[in-house]
Design a protein around this motif. Sequence first.
Motif: not given
Length: 325
Positions: A237-261
């Motif tokens: 919910r928080v990430v989807l509110r981020i307007r910057s594409e770069k900001g969204r990618q950075k947010a997803f990258s910090t938890c993407g590894s954990h989500l896969i595991v």
Amino acid sequence: MGFPLGASVTSLRTWSDKNLTRIEEFILLGLVTAPLSQMVLFVIFSAIYALTITGNFMIITIIKQESHLHKPMYFFLANLSFLEICYTSTITPNSLINLLKESKTISFVGCFTQMFFFVALGSSECVLLTVMAYDRYIAICQPLFYSTRMNPSLCVQLLCISWVVGLLNSLVHTVYTAMLPFCKDHLIRHFFCDIPPLLKLSCRDTYSNELVSTFVGGSVVITGLMLTFVSYINILRVVLRIRSEKGRQKAFSTCGSHLIVVTIFFGTIIVTYMLPGSDSYNEQKKMLSVMYGVMTPLINPVIYSFRNSDFQKAINKRISQRRLR
């Protein structure tokens, strides 16, 4: 068969109590029986185990030596790597030895000791992955309060909780299973001592044990999975509110590894322990246990190494320093 069952049976030590024959040793049938297949599996498992120990030890070392990685996220990651080393070491070394041995016996005490630590470490990992999801939730959804909420004291307390929950969960399963009379046969149709194949060897009704496994063990897995799910719903919910594409990618990258595991670990655990199935389906579950018992501890450091930019920078820094020497 790749080993003489007759010789093993004759060497089996038993004692009688109230007309029941109690087994003091088990035989692990393993994954394969053909000698050539066993040698191939030995080479594969040896390589995976060596890479697992090396990869996870590298993560621990880099996090310890790099001061900019001294954050809650990496504190939990280092402890996850330590847990993975212990987790796979409870079953892989003994499995490697059995692939080379004719007699694949394991004592009653040795079997339940292996089961206790395997279940304890697996349960602790469930809780620790949930804690790591909560850490990402605070970092992304409440960044202004991150340093105060995820303070060193709380991080240590959350880590202790993961270990205590794992040990208590395993203690319940181990004691309750060890109290069963094992008098059907002594052949464990698996490559390590685990709850489902041991229950099949009892000559007493195991319905109550299955209930304990479902409610006690299932509560750890399902609670962990649900809390992780809630954390990521809020993160999304928080990430989807981020307007910057770069900001969204950075947010997803910090938890993407954990989500896969989380997906790999919880997925294989649920399919193996919480879904019923026929004997043929149970054979497929046995192969899935290779995934979460042998492969997952190797996959975790690979995922975190390749998907985490901070960790990649730390690795590149270490490589550059070695080249300059």
